[in-house]
Design a protein around this motif. Sequence first.
Motif, PDB file in Angstrom:
ATOM      1  N   GLY A   1     -26.640  40.110 -19.871  1.00 47.06           N
ATOM      2  CA  GLY A   1     -26.192  41.438 -18.978  1.00 47.06           C
ATOM      3  C   GLY A   1     -24.967  41.297 -19.114  1.00 47.06           C
ATOM      4  N   HIS A   2     -24.010  40.461 -19.400  1.00 46.93           N
ATOM      5  CA  HIS A   2     -22.571  40.579 -19.162  1.00 46.93           C
ATOM      6  C   HIS A   2     -22.058  40.205 -20.277  1.00 46.93           C
ATOM      7  CE1 HIS A   2     -23.970  38.702 -15.066  1.00 46.93           C
ATOM      8  NE2 HIS A   2     -22.761  38.847 -15.031  1.00 46.93           N
ATOM      9  N   ASN A   3     -22.678  40.071 -21.448  1.00 45.33           N
ATOM     10  CA  ASN A   3     -21.953  39.633 -22.805  1.00 45.33           C
ATOM     11  C   ASN A   3     -22.010  41.701 -23.516  1.00 45.33           C
ATOM     12  OD1 ASN A   3     -20.888  37.934 -22.489  1.00 45.33           O
ATOM     13  ND2 ASN A   3     -23.048  36.861 -23.771  1.00 45.33           N
ATOM     14  N   LEU A   4     -21.320  42.627 -22.382  1.00 43.08           N
ATOM     15  CA  LEU A   4     -21.272  43.715 -23.304  1.00 43.08           C
ATOM     16  C   LEU A   4     -20.232  44.467 -24.781  1.00 43.08           C
ATOM     17  CD1 LEU A   4     -21.073  45.215 -19.585  1.00 43.08           C
ATOM     18  CD2 LEU A   4     -23.601  44.152 -21.412  1.00 43.08           C
ATOM     19  N   ASP A   5     -20.375  45.665 -25.284  1.00 45.45           N
ATOM     20  CA  ASP A   5     -19.773  45.574 -26.060  1.00 45.45           C
ATOM     21  C   ASP A   5     -18.582  46.292 -25.680  1.00 45.45           C
ATOM     22  OD1 ASP A   5     -18.657  46.923 -28.528  1.00 45.45           O
ATOM     23  OD2 ASP A   5     -20.243  47.984 -29.271  1.00 45.45           O
ATOM     24  N   PRO A   6     -17.452  46.109 -25.672  1.00 45.25           N
ATOM     25  CA  PRO A   6     -16.318  46.851 -25.022  1.00 45.25           C
ATOM     26  C   PRO A   6     -16.799  48.452 -25.500  1.00 45.25           C
ATOM     27  CG  PRO A   6     -15.535  45.592 -26.985  1.00 45.25           C
ATOM     28  CD  PRO A   6     -16.716  44.912 -26.988  1.00 45.25           C
ATOM     29  N   ALA A   7     -17.035  48.758 -27.102  1.00 38.41           N
ATOM     30  CA  ALA A   7     -16.898  50.033 -27.003  1.00 38.41           C
ATOM     31  C   ALA A   7     -18.360  50.855 -26.834  1.00 38.41           C
ATOM     32  CB  ALA A   7     -16.525  50.255 -28.860  1.00 38.41           C
ATOM     33  N   ALA A   8     -18.434  50.442 -25.731  1.00 33.30           N
ATOM     34  CA  ALA A   8     -19.608  51.301 -25.293  1.00 33.30           C
ATOM     35  C   ALA A   8     -19.139  53.098 -24.507  1.00 33.30           C
ATOM     36  CB  ALA A   8     -20.734  50.083 -23.968  1.00 33.30           C
ATOM     37  N   ALA A   9     -20.047  53.862 -24.794  1.00 33.91           N
ATOM     38  CA  ALA A   9     -20.054  54.816 -24.163  1.00 33.91           C
ATOM     39  C   ALA A   9     -19.489  55.037 -22.939  1.00 33.91           C
ATOM     40  CB  ALA A   9     -21.436  55.521 -24.925  1.00 33.91           C
TER      41      ALA A   9
ATOM     42  N   ASP B   1     -38.404  49.596 -27.885  1.00 34.68           N
ATOM     43  CA  ASP B   1     -37.436  50.808 -28.232  1.00 34.68           C
ATOM     44  C   ASP B   1     -36.695  51.194 -27.357  1.00 34.68           C
ATOM     45  OD1 ASP B   1     -38.426  49.447 -31.034  1.00 34.68           O
ATOM     46  OD2 ASP B   1     -39.931  51.183 -30.733  1.00 34.68           O
ATOM     47  N   VAL B   2     -37.095  52.582 -26.332  1.00 34.01           N
ATOM     48  CA  VAL B   2     -36.399  53.395 -24.913  1.00 34.01           C
ATOM     49  C   VAL B   2     -36.382  52.204 -24.136  1.00 34.01           C
ATOM     50  CG1 VAL B   2     -36.960  53.631 -22.819  1.00 34.01           C
ATOM     51  CG2 VAL B   2     -39.119  54.370 -25.285  1.00 34.01           C
ATOM     52  N   ILE B   3     -35.850  50.865 -24.041  1.00 35.10           N
ATOM     53  CA  ILE B   3     -34.700  49.541 -23.417  1.00 35.10           C
ATOM     54  C   ILE B   3     -33.979  49.547 -24.397  1.00 35.10           C
ATOM     55  CG2 ILE B   3     -34.646  48.052 -22.475  1.00 35.10           C
ATOM     56  CD1 ILE B   3     -37.505  48.047 -21.379  1.00 35.10           C
ATOM     57  N   ASN B   4     -33.897  49.014 -25.780  1.00 34.79           N
ATOM     58  CA  ASN B   4     -32.975  48.817 -26.631  1.00 34.79           C
ATOM     59  C   ASN B   4     -31.978  49.836 -27.055  1.00 34.79           C
ATOM     60  OD1 ASN B   4     -33.473  46.299 -27.123  1.00 34.79           O
ATOM     61  ND2 ASN B   4     -35.170  46.517 -28.663  1.00 34.79           N
ATOM     62  N   GLY B   5     -32.503  51.545 -26.276  1.00 35.20           N
ATOM     63  CA  GLY B   5     -32.000  52.669 -26.746  1.00 35.20           C
ATOM     64  C   GLY B   5     -30.716  52.941 -25.887  1.00 35.20           C
ATOM     65  N   LEU B   6     -31.453  52.384 -23.978  1.00 37.38           N
ATOM     66  CA  LEU B   6     -30.599  52.518 -23.244  1.00 37.38           C
ATOM     67  C   LEU B   6     -30.045  51.946 -22.836  1.00 37.38           C
ATOM     68  CD1 LEU B   6     -33.694  53.658 -20.424  1.00 37.38           C
ATOM     69  CD2 LEU B   6     -31.955  54.402 -21.435  1.00 37.38           C
ATOM     70  N   ASN B   7     -30.073  50.673 -23.192  1.00 36.01           N
ATOM     71  CA  ASN B   7     -28.340  48.908 -23.380  1.00 36.01           C
ATOM     72  C   ASN B   7     -27.681  49.668 -24.617  1.00 36.01           C
ATOM     73  OD1 ASN B   7     -30.766  48.059 -21.690  1.00 36.01           O
ATOM     74  ND2 ASN B   7     -31.622  46.368 -23.187  1.00 36.01           N
ATOM     75  N   HIS B   8     -27.806  50.502 -25.577  1.00 32.12           N
ATOM     76  CA  HIS B   8     -26.758  50.726 -26.408  1.00 32.12           C
ATOM     77  C   HIS B   8     -25.677  51.288 -26.101  1.00 32.12           C
ATOM     78  CE1 HIS B   8     -24.863  52.376 -29.791  1.00 32.12           C
ATOM     79  NE2 HIS B   8     -25.403  53.395 -29.917  1.00 32.12           N
ATOM     80  N   TYR B   9     -26.261  52.152 -24.806  1.00 29.30           N
ATOM     81  CA  TYR B   9     -25.419  53.328 -24.091  1.00 29.30           C
ATOM     82  C   TYR B   9     -24.411  52.308 -23.391  1.00 29.30           C
ATOM     83  CZ  TYR B   9     -27.277  57.273 -26.124  1.00 29.30           C
ATOM     84  OH  TYR B   9     -28.206  58.364 -26.932  1.00 29.30           O
ATOM     85  N   ILE B  10     -24.872  51.255 -22.839  1.00 26.95           N
ATOM     86  CA  ILE B  10     -24.095  50.390 -21.756  1.00 26.95           C
ATOM     87  C   ILE B  10     -23.301  49.716 -22.369  1.00 26.95           C
ATOM     88  CG2 ILE B  10     -25.181  51.472 -19.640  1.00 26.95           C
ATOM     89  CD1 ILE B  10     -27.111  49.044 -19.812  1.00 26.95           C
ATOM     90  N   GLY B  11     -23.874  49.292 -23.825  1.00 27.46           N
ATOM     91  CA  GLY B  11     -22.945  47.859 -24.389  1.00 27.46           C
ATOM     92  C   GLY B  11     -23.808  46.549 -24.332  1.00 27.46           C
ATOM     93  N   MET B  12     -25.267  47.019 -23.806  1.00 30.89           N
ATOM     94  CA  MET B  12     -25.954  45.480 -24.271  1.00 30.89           C
ATOM     95  C   MET B  12     -26.298  45.534 -25.689  1.00 30.89           C
ATOM     96  SD  MET B  12     -28.176  45.464 -20.615  1.00 30.89           S
ATOM     97  CE  MET B  12     -28.609  44.305 -20.886  1.00 30.89           C
ATOM     98  N   LYS B  13     -26.270  43.811 -26.487  1.00 33.95           N
ATOM     99  CA  LYS B  13     -26.977  43.826 -26.899  1.00 33.95           C
ATOM    100  C   LYS B  13     -28.618  44.025 -27.383  1.00 33.95           C
ATOM    101  CE  LYS B  13     -28.331  39.711 -30.390  1.00 33.95           C
ATOM    102  NZ  LYS B  13     -27.679  38.477 -30.516  1.00 33.95           N
ATOM    103  N   HIS B  14     -28.837  44.898 -28.136  1.00 34.88           N
ATOM    104  CA  HIS B  14     -30.420  44.726 -29.039  1.00 34.88           C
ATOM    105  C   HIS B  14     -31.470  43.538 -28.863  1.00 34.88           C
ATOM    106  CE1 HIS B  14     -30.543  49.006 -30.371  1.00 34.88           C
ATOM    107  NE2 HIS B  14     -29.951  48.874 -29.481  1.00 34.88           N
TER     108      HIS B  14
END
Length: 338
Positions: free
Chosen positions: A130-138, A56-69
């Motif tokens: 690691g590469h397929n990132l959300d372009p709308a990431a914070a 859960d913590v890692i997914n929360g951090l991944n959200h900010y850089i656009g990584m998929k949960h």
Amino acid sequence: MNTRLSPITRIISLVSAISLVLVFFLPIWRIDLVAPQYPEGLFLQIHAGKIGGDIDVINGLNHYIGMKHIEEKDFVEFQVLPYIILTIAAFGLLTAIINRKWFYFSWFGFLLLFGIVAMLDFYHWLYNYGHNLDPAAAIKVPGQSYQPPLLGYKQLLNFGAYSMPDIGGWIFVVVGILLLIGGWLELKAIRKKRSIGPAFLLLLTSSFFFTGCASGPQPIPYGKQECNYCKMTLMNQQFGTELLSDKGKPFYFDDLTCLIEYIREGSPGTAGAYQAYMSDYERPGNLLELDKAFLFQSDEIRGPMGGTIVAFSTDAARQKFSASKSGKNTSWKEQVQP
């Protein structure tokens, strides 16, 4: 290859099969994340049928850089991997029962193929996340990807990522080594040359696989990396040194002077069984193990930070270099001892 297995190989097969059953219940791989804001660290454990750890913590951090949960339901591997492991273990039991060399090498080949496919699949999983990132990431860093290492250490922004086998993964490694030993014993017992060829090629191939995961020194990124001690950018390839921590994390230095001071101060990476390397003076870029290298010290030598020591791969090369300079032969042990 219709001959029977030796008693030792049958025991190896039985022990290996039982050990593989344990993998069904144990974590196979582990990824640790360390950063200043998480001094206690975060971790991710991969089991045969699930993911554990600080998801859960890692997914929360991944959200900010656009990584998929990371979601277990997204991995078909968790549906089939437990059955594959139990099947491999069952083949090991059958090997001990059937008691034939051909069945032993077939089982070994099956295990080897599984290991290769599993590592390739794991790499694809890491690459995809690691590469397929959300372009709308914070948080967006142009050109930056966040793929953790398949094995060893990698710096990801302010996080240090360590990837290594967990208990179940080490069981696989030990089983691989045991089967190599058993295969070697069986090859010794085979007298006919026509029978040795295929089995020997299989054993040789597997040796490369099981030893290919060993970590070693990383190429020093001259012109990009700063010295971990003096903070100057690494430039001179004839003096560069590297310290590899017991967890596989590399630390880079301008010359031997910085490395020695770094070790004497008990800096990060020096607590465990680290390895130290230095560039070959004759072949810059080729890193030599310092405890095996031939060192020469002279006041006529000037490293980037005032270092007076250079390293050679052979004593003959050191003697040829020292013929034109005043100085003395020395060793890594002499330099680091109090």
